[in-house]
Write an enzyme that holds these catalytic residues in place. Structure first.
Site, PDB file in Angstrom:
ATOM      1  N   LYS A 111       0.817  -1.223   0.000  1.00 55.45           N
ATOM      2  CA  LYS A 111       0.000   0.000   0.000  1.00 55.45           C
ATOM      3  C   LYS A 111       0.844   1.263   0.000  1.00 55.45           C
ATOM      4  O   LYS A 111       0.329   2.371   0.059  1.00 55.45           O
ATOM      5  CB  LYS A 111      -0.940  -0.010   1.224  1.00 55.45           C
ATOM      6  CG  LYS A 111      -1.923  -1.163   1.206  1.00 55.45           C
ATOM      7  CD  LYS A 111      -2.777  -1.207   2.452  1.00 55.45           C
ATOM      8  CE  LYS A 111      -3.827  -0.164   2.475  1.00 55.45           C
ATOM      9  NZ  LYS A 111      -4.702  -0.308   3.673  1.00 55.45           N
TER      10      LYS A 111
ATOM     11  N   LYS B  34       2.388   2.634   2.248  1.00 57.01           N
ATOM     12  CA  LYS B  34       2.063   3.497   3.396  1.00 57.01           C
ATOM     13  C   LYS B  34       3.054   3.200   4.516  1.00 57.01           C
ATOM     14  O   LYS B  34       3.323   2.050   4.837  1.00 57.01           O
ATOM     15  CB  LYS B  34       0.648   3.194   3.914  1.00 57.01           C
ATOM     16  CG  LYS B  34      -0.484   3.747   3.050  1.00 57.01           C
ATOM     17  CD  LYS B  34      -1.806   3.698   3.810  1.00 57.01           C
ATOM     18  CE  LYS B  34      -2.904   4.409   3.046  1.00 57.01           C
ATOM     19  NZ  LYS B  34      -4.139   4.552   3.864  1.00 57.01           N
TER      20      LYS B  34
END
Ligand code: C2G
Length: 131
Positions: free
Chosen positions: A45, A47
Site C-alpha cells: 500500500k 504506506k
C-alpha cells in the site's frame, strides 16, 4: 446476527474513520475490522504508518462500534474472510467505489461517503508544519 466487515489502515485514528465505523456498525449487529498489517502497508500500500499494527489495533479495539479486529495481510483475503466470518455486509468508504464489487457474489457490498475534510495525510502535513 448480521455481521459486517470493513478493511483499512486506520493510522492516526480520526473522526473520519470513526464516522465510517459508526455507519458500518449500524448496518448490522457485529463489526469486524480487518486492519492492514505493517508489512502489508509497506509492501503493497506504499504506506508508512505513524502507529504500529499493535498500537492501531489497540486504538480500534477501544472504539465502541468495533467488535473484532483481525489482520489484513494481502489484497486477496477478502473472499476467504467473508466466508470464514460469515459476513453479510462488506463496507468501504466510497473512495473505493466499485473496486470490491466482485464480493457481491458472497455478500452485500456497501460504499459509504467519506468524511471529506479530514485525512491522515492532511493531519501529518499540518501537524508536521506546526511542530
Ligand atoms: N475514511 C473515510 N473518511 C476519511 C478517511 C477515511 O470514510 N476522511 C474511510 C476510508 O474510505 C476507509 C476507512 O476509512 O473505508 C479506512 O481508511 P484508510 O485507513 O485510509 O483505508 P485504506 O488505506 O484505504 O485501506 O483493502 C482495503 C484497504 O485496506 C483500505
Amino acid at each position: 446476527m448480521k455481521r459486517v466487515i470493513t478493511y483499512g489502515t486506520f493510522d492516526l485514528l480520526h473522526y473520519g474513520h470513526i464516522n465510517l465505523l459508526r455507519r458500518a456498525r449500524k448496518l448490522g449487529d457485529y463489526l469486524i475490522v480487518a486492519l492492514s498489517t505493517d508489512e502489508f502497508n509497506k509492501s503493497s500500500k506504499n504506506k508508512v504508518c505513524y502507529f504500529t499494527y499493535k498500537e492501531r489495533k489497540q486504538l480500534l479495539e477501544s472504539v465502541r462500534y468495533v467488535d473484532l479486529v483481525i489482520p489484513e495481510e494481502n489484497w486477496e483475503q477478502k473472499i476467504r474472510d467473508v466466508k470464514e466470518y460469515h459476513i453479510d455486509t462488506f463496507v468501504m468508504g466510497d473512495d473505493w467505489k466499485g473496486k470490491f464489487d466482485y464480493l457481491k457474489e458472497y455478500c452485500e457490498v456497501v460504499y459509504l461517503p467519506r468524511t471529506p475534510e479530514i485525512s491522515t495525510t492532511k493531519m501529518k502535513r499540518e501537524i508536521g508544519l506546526q511542530s
